[in-house]
Scaffold this motif. Structure first.
Motif, PDB file in Angstrom:
ATOM      1  N   LEU A 253       0.803  -1.220   0.000  1.00 13.10           N
ATOM      2  CA  LEU A 253       0.000   0.000   0.000  1.00 13.10           C
ATOM      3  C   LEU A 253       0.838   1.272   0.000  1.00 13.10           C
ATOM      4  CD1 LEU A 253      -2.687   1.616   0.531  1.00 13.10           C
ATOM      5  CD2 LEU A 253      -2.291   1.170   2.970  1.00 13.10           C
ATOM      6  N   TRP A 254       1.982   1.279   0.662  1.00 11.19           N
ATOM      7  CA  TRP A 254       2.675   2.514   0.977  1.00 11.19           C
ATOM      8  C   TRP A 254       3.139   3.326  -0.222  1.00 11.19           C
ATOM      9  CZ3 TRP A 254       2.080   4.809   5.342  1.00 11.19           C
ATOM     10  CH2 TRP A 254       1.723   4.058   6.467  1.00 11.19           C
ATOM     11  N   PRO A 255       3.613   2.744  -1.311  1.00 13.75           N
ATOM     12  CA  PRO A 255       3.986   3.593  -2.460  1.00 13.75           C
ATOM     13  C   PRO A 255       2.814   4.405  -3.001  1.00 13.75           C
ATOM     14  CG  PRO A 255       4.942   1.412  -2.682  1.00 13.75           C
ATOM     15  CD  PRO A 255       3.992   1.333  -1.542  1.00 13.75           C
ATOM     16  N   LEU A 256       1.625   3.816  -3.014  1.00 10.27           N
ATOM     17  CA  LEU A 256       0.447   4.532  -3.513  1.00 10.27           C
ATOM     18  C   LEU A 256      -0.001   5.600  -2.530  1.00 10.27           C
ATOM     19  CD1 LEU A 256      -1.604   1.497  -4.883  1.00 10.27           C
ATOM     20  CD2 LEU A 256       0.200   2.809  -5.988  1.00 10.27           C
ATOM     21  N   LEU A 257      -0.003   5.260  -1.239  1.00 12.52           N
ATOM     22  CA  LEU A 257      -0.421   6.227  -0.235  1.00 12.52           C
ATOM     23  C   LEU A 257       0.542   7.410  -0.177  1.00 12.52           C
ATOM     24  CD1 LEU A 257      -2.555   6.775   1.910  1.00 12.52           C
ATOM     25  CD2 LEU A 257      -1.109   5.569   3.566  1.00 12.52           C
ATOM     26  N   TRP A 258       1.839   7.124  -0.331  1.00 12.20           N
ATOM     27  CA  TRP A 258       2.817   8.208  -0.338  1.00 12.20           C
ATOM     28  C   TRP A 258       2.592   9.142  -1.530  1.00 12.20           C
ATOM     29  CZ3 TRP A 258       5.951  11.153   2.166  1.00 12.20           C
ATOM     30  CH2 TRP A 258       6.946  11.864   1.500  1.00 12.20           C
ATOM     31  N   GLY A 259       2.362   8.590  -2.695  1.00  9.51           N
ATOM     32  CA  GLY A 259       2.092   9.430  -3.860  1.00  9.51           C
ATOM     33  C   GLY A 259       0.841  10.269  -3.690  1.00  9.51           C
ATOM     34  N   THR A 260      -0.210   9.683  -3.094  1.00  7.77           N
ATOM     35  CA  THR A 260      -1.449  10.426  -2.860  1.00  7.77           C
ATOM     36  C   THR A 260      -1.211  11.608  -1.929  1.00  7.77           C
ATOM     37  OG1 THR A 260      -2.764   8.410  -3.153  1.00  7.77           O
ATOM     38  CG2 THR A 260      -3.805  10.243  -1.999  1.00  7.77           C
ATOM     39  N   LEU A 261      -0.521  11.350  -0.818  1.00  7.00           N
ATOM     40  CA  LEU A 261      -0.268  12.425   0.149  1.00  7.00           C
ATOM     41  C   LEU A 261       0.670  13.481  -0.417  1.00  7.00           C
ATOM     42  CD1 LEU A 261       0.142  10.303   3.407  1.00  7.00           C
ATOM     43  CD2 LEU A 261      -1.881  11.525   2.598  1.00  7.00           C
ATOM     44  N   LYS A 422       6.166   4.318  -6.390  1.00  4.50           N
ATOM     45  CA  LYS A 422       7.451   4.231  -5.699  1.00  4.50           C
ATOM     46  C   LYS A 422       7.512   5.257  -4.578  1.00  4.50           C
ATOM     47  CE  LYS A 422       9.667   7.166  -9.198  1.00  4.50           C
ATOM     48  NZ  LYS A 422      10.752   7.248 -10.201  1.00  4.50           N
ATOM     49  N   LEU A 423       8.440   5.037  -3.681  1.00  8.99           N
ATOM     50  CA  LEU A 423       8.686   5.950  -2.564  1.00  8.99           C
ATOM     51  C   LEU A 423       9.885   6.829  -2.893  1.00  8.99           C
ATOM     52  CD1 LEU A 423       8.216   3.400   0.346  1.00  8.99           C
ATOM     53  CD2 LEU A 423       6.672   5.280  -0.204  1.00  8.99           C
ATOM     54  N   ASP A 424       9.662   8.127  -3.005  1.00 13.51           N
ATOM     55  CA  ASP A 424      10.742   9.030  -3.378  1.00 13.51           C
ATOM     56  C   ASP A 424      10.412  10.419  -2.865  1.00 13.51           C
ATOM     57  OD1 ASP A 424      12.811  10.476  -4.640  1.00 13.51           O
ATOM     58  OD2 ASP A 424      12.851   9.039  -6.286  1.00 13.51           O
ATOM     59  N   LEU A 425      11.436  11.153  -2.444  1.00  7.46           N
ATOM     60  CA  LEU A 425      11.249  12.516  -1.967  1.00  7.46           C
ATOM     61  C   LEU A 425      11.379  13.551  -3.070  1.00  7.46           C
ATOM     62  CD1 LEU A 425      13.214  12.419   1.416  1.00  7.46           C
ATOM     63  CD2 LEU A 425      10.730  12.537   1.107  1.00  7.46           C
ATOM     64  N   ASN A 426      11.922  13.173  -4.206  1.00 12.01           N
ATOM     65  CA  ASN A 426      12.133  14.112  -5.300  1.00 12.01           C
ATOM     66  C   ASN A 426      10.787  14.490  -5.923  1.00 12.01           C
ATOM     67  OD1 ASN A 426      12.969  15.617  -7.461  1.00 12.01           O
ATOM     68  ND2 ASN A 426      14.198  14.003  -8.413  1.00 12.01           N
ATOM     69  N   PRO A 427      10.361  15.759  -5.836  1.00 12.42           N
ATOM     70  CA  PRO A 427       9.059  16.135  -6.402  1.00 12.42           C
ATOM     71  C   PRO A 427       9.030  16.146  -7.919  1.00 12.42           C
ATOM     72  CG  PRO A 427      10.201  18.074  -5.603  1.00 12.42           C
ATOM     73  CD  PRO A 427      11.046  16.897  -5.203  1.00 12.42           C
ATOM     74  N   PHE A 428      10.172  16.011  -8.566  1.00  9.48           N
ATOM     75  CA  PHE A 428      10.212  16.000 -10.021  1.00  9.48           C
ATOM     76  C   PHE A 428      10.299  14.586 -10.588  1.00  9.48           C
ATOM     77  CE2 PHE A 428      11.737  20.221  -8.835  1.00  9.48           C
ATOM     78  CZ  PHE A 428      10.937  21.022  -9.632  1.00  9.48           C
ATOM     79  N   GLU A 429      10.017  13.584  -9.752  1.00 13.88           N
ATOM     80  CA  GLU A 429       9.948  12.200 -10.200  1.00 13.88           C
ATOM     81  C   GLU A 429       8.492  11.807 -10.431  1.00 13.88           C
ATOM     82  OE1 GLU A 429      12.103   9.871 -10.968  1.00 13.88           O
ATOM     83  OE2 GLU A 429      13.899  11.082 -10.618  1.00 13.88           O
ATOM     84  N   ALA A 430       8.284  10.888 -11.375  1.00 11.48           N
ATOM     85  CA  ALA A 430       6.933  10.396 -11.655  1.00 11.48           C
ATOM     86  C   ALA A 430       6.481   9.458 -10.542  1.00 11.48           C
ATOM     87  CB  ALA A 430       6.909   9.662 -12.993  1.00 11.48           C
ATOM     88  N   MET A 431       5.264   9.640 -10.075  1.00 12.12           N
ATOM     89  CA  MET A 431       4.652   8.781  -9.063  1.00 12.12           C
ATOM     90  C   MET A 431       3.184   8.597  -9.411  1.00 12.12           C
ATOM     91  SD  MET A 431       6.345  10.112  -5.493  1.00 12.12           S
ATOM     92  CE  MET A 431       8.064  10.654  -5.429  1.00 12.12           C
ATOM     93  N   THR A 432       2.454   7.890  -8.554  1.00 19.81           N
ATOM     94  CA  THR A 432       1.032   7.666  -8.797  1.00 19.81           C
ATOM     95  C   THR A 432       0.297   7.683  -7.467  1.00 19.81           C
ATOM     96  OG1 THR A 432      -0.558   6.274  -9.965  1.00 19.81           O
ATOM     97  CG2 THR A 432       1.089   5.154  -8.626  1.00 19.81           C
ATOM     98  N   THR A 433      -1.028   7.596  -7.530  1.00 20.64           N
ATOM     99  CA  THR A 433      -1.860   7.701  -6.335  1.00 20.64           C
ATOM    100  C   THR A 433      -2.774   6.487  -6.214  1.00 20.64           C
ATOM    101  OG1 THR A 433      -3.591   8.905  -7.519  1.00 20.64           O
ATOM    102  CG2 THR A 433      -1.839  10.205  -6.495  1.00 20.64           C
TER     103      THR A 433
END
Length: 486
Positions: A253-261, A422-433
């Motif tokens: 769950l955590w990669p998706l929840l992190w991207g959402t937040l 994915k879990l990443d702090l870089n705001p310029f990386e692609a993520m999802t929710t």
């Protein structure tokens, strides 16, 4: 008889009942309405209500109960050998339902007669090819016994529909005749109609509560099925999201929840300051002429479809942030990023914050402002120390509405942030929710009862619990500040 035709017949019977009831009431007093207890229209409404409402309730209950009864009857026909290795009764019943729906589609479209469909039941390969023409794609071969079960499903559903139509029409006619027979000058038709209206209003006010209960029940029910197939420990503790239809998935769950937040935080970081400052300007500083133009112009943003915002993020904001910030700073070279989706979503949320906050600030009594000015406070001091604290509970509600809108957004994230979990702090990386993955897991020709599909309900339940906790926290904050102000 189709459901649409049945409803039209009920509406026609209700209209006839209104006319007949009104005419019978007037005939009972030889046309002198003064001798009636109620106005003639109430007698007509009574007949119309007795003719339609009980029948509609029976139809609604029948439509809810019949599928469960048919499914239980058909599941008893499934033999143990029909459940192959790696399958289950739920998956087999899902195939039976899809095959039956495909047969109905063939019959409705005129692609096959009932005789041809009955012949195809004995030819599973040919049946699978014909069903593919209707969009029903099955990965596994159709077993002869499964095809027969689907045909029985169709027969029982059709028989149930015919019985329902007969029962509903019989009840409607009985209610029509009973109400018509009860009409007399002393009959209190107005009281009957008003009691019905009261019940209708109570039912309407209960719709939101019942809808919430239904949503929670469906999420919990399907999530329970998911956790029977996939360990809850891996779902809540794993840091990897890698679904693989067919087995071997890692559904953390955590990669998706992190991207959402992350996306929601950036969106609120953009929307809340701009929206609040716009609301303060419109309510406290702007002239009536400026306000009349600026407020509707800001609210236009709320009417733009989210897909348009997504295209704006994909074609304009994403390349701009990549060329001017991400690449020069060495933070990435993709136009799809958390920052892209967050900025565009923040722009979309500005009217939610500004318009609601503006209405709330305007609702603050003018006497509070006058008292502050009388004590020597400036306009800015009055806004900071009097108006804003008084409007704070409503402003928190506006921010919460914007936060809920941000958490539930899908199209902007798909086009602006990409689909990388994915879990990443870089705001310029692609993520999802979470919402994006709910859509992706429920679309396609995948088996509904597989863990990779049912995980969408577990994600939805998790998001529901998270937003509920957020609302409870906001309610606590609102009450705390309200008590302090009072």
């Amino acid at each position: 008889m189709s459901l649409g035709l049945l409803l039209l017949l009920l509406l026609a019977l209700g209209a006839l009942g209104f006319l007949a009831g009104r005419q019978r009431a007037l005939a009972a007093v030889r046309g002198d309405a003064r001798d009636l207890h109620s106005l003639p229209g109430y007698y007509g409404q009574t007949v119309a209500l007795f003719a339609t409402v009980p029948a509609l309730l029976l139809c609604l209950v029948w439509l809810v109960v019949q599928p469960a009864i048919v499914e239980r009857s058909i599941s008893a026909l499934i033999l143990p050998e029909d459940i192959t290795a790696g399958s289950s009764l739920v998956l087999v019943m899902s195939d039976v339902r899809r095959i039956a729906e495909g047969m109905d589609a063939l019959a409705v479209a005129g692609a096959a007669s009932e005789g041809e469909i009955a012949a195809l039941v004995g030819q599973p390969d040919a049946l699978k090819e014909r069903l593919a023409q209707t969009g029903v794609a099955l990965a596994a071969p159709i077993l002869p016994h499964i095809a027969e079960a689907a045909q029985v499903w169709r027969a029982q559903t059709a028989l149930g529909g015919q019985i329902m139509a007969a029962a509903v029409l019989a009840l409607a006619v009985a209610g029509f005749l009973l109400a018509l027979w009860r009409i007399a000058p002393e009959f209190r038709a107005r009281n009957v109609v008003e009691r019905f209206v009261r019940v209708l209003l109570v039912a309407a006010s209960s719709v939101a509560i019942l809808t919430t209960i239904g949503i929670i029940f469906s999420l919990v029910f399907e999530s329970w099925h998911f956790f029977q197939l996939y360990p809850a420990r891996d779902f809540f503790l794993s840091l990897t999201w890698a679904p693989k239809f067919g087995g071997g998935s890692d559904l953390g769950l955590w990669p998706l929840l992190w991207g959402t937040l992350y996306v929601s935080f950036i969106a609120l970081l953009v929307a809340v300051p701009i929206g609040l400052m716009a609301a303060i300007y419109l309510s406290e500083y702007a002239s009536p002429a400026v306000r009349a133009v600026a407020k509707p112009a800001i609210e236009v943003l709320a009417g733009i479809p989210s897909i348009v915002y997504g295209l704006f993020a994909l074609m304009t904001v994403g390349p701009f942030l990549r060329d001017w910030f991400a690449q020069p700073l060495g933070l990435g070279d993709s136009s799809s990023s958390v920052m892209t989706a967050g900025v565009v979503m923040g722009i979309m949320l500005i009217p939610y914050v500004s318009s609601l906050s503006d209405d709330i600030i305007n609702a603050v009594p003018q006497s509070l402002r006058d008292g502050s000015y009388g004590l020597g406070a400036t306009q800015s001091e009055t806004i900071r120390q009097v108006v804003f604290p008084a409007a704070l509970p409503g402003i928190v509600g506006a921010i919460l509405m914007a936060a809920s809108r941000a958490i539930g957004e899908t199209m902007i994230v798909v086009l602006g942030a990409g689909a990388a979990a994915k879990l990443d702090l870089n705001p310029f990386e692609a993520m999802t929710t979470v919402t994006v993955k709910i859509v992706s897991q429920l679309t396609g020709d995948t088996e509904f009862a597989s863990p990779e599909t049912l995980v969408a309900f577990a994600l939805g339940l998790t998001l529901f619990v998270f937003t509920l906790g957020l609302n409870i926290l906001a309610l606590y904050i609102v009450r705390k500040y309200r008590e302090q102000y009072e």
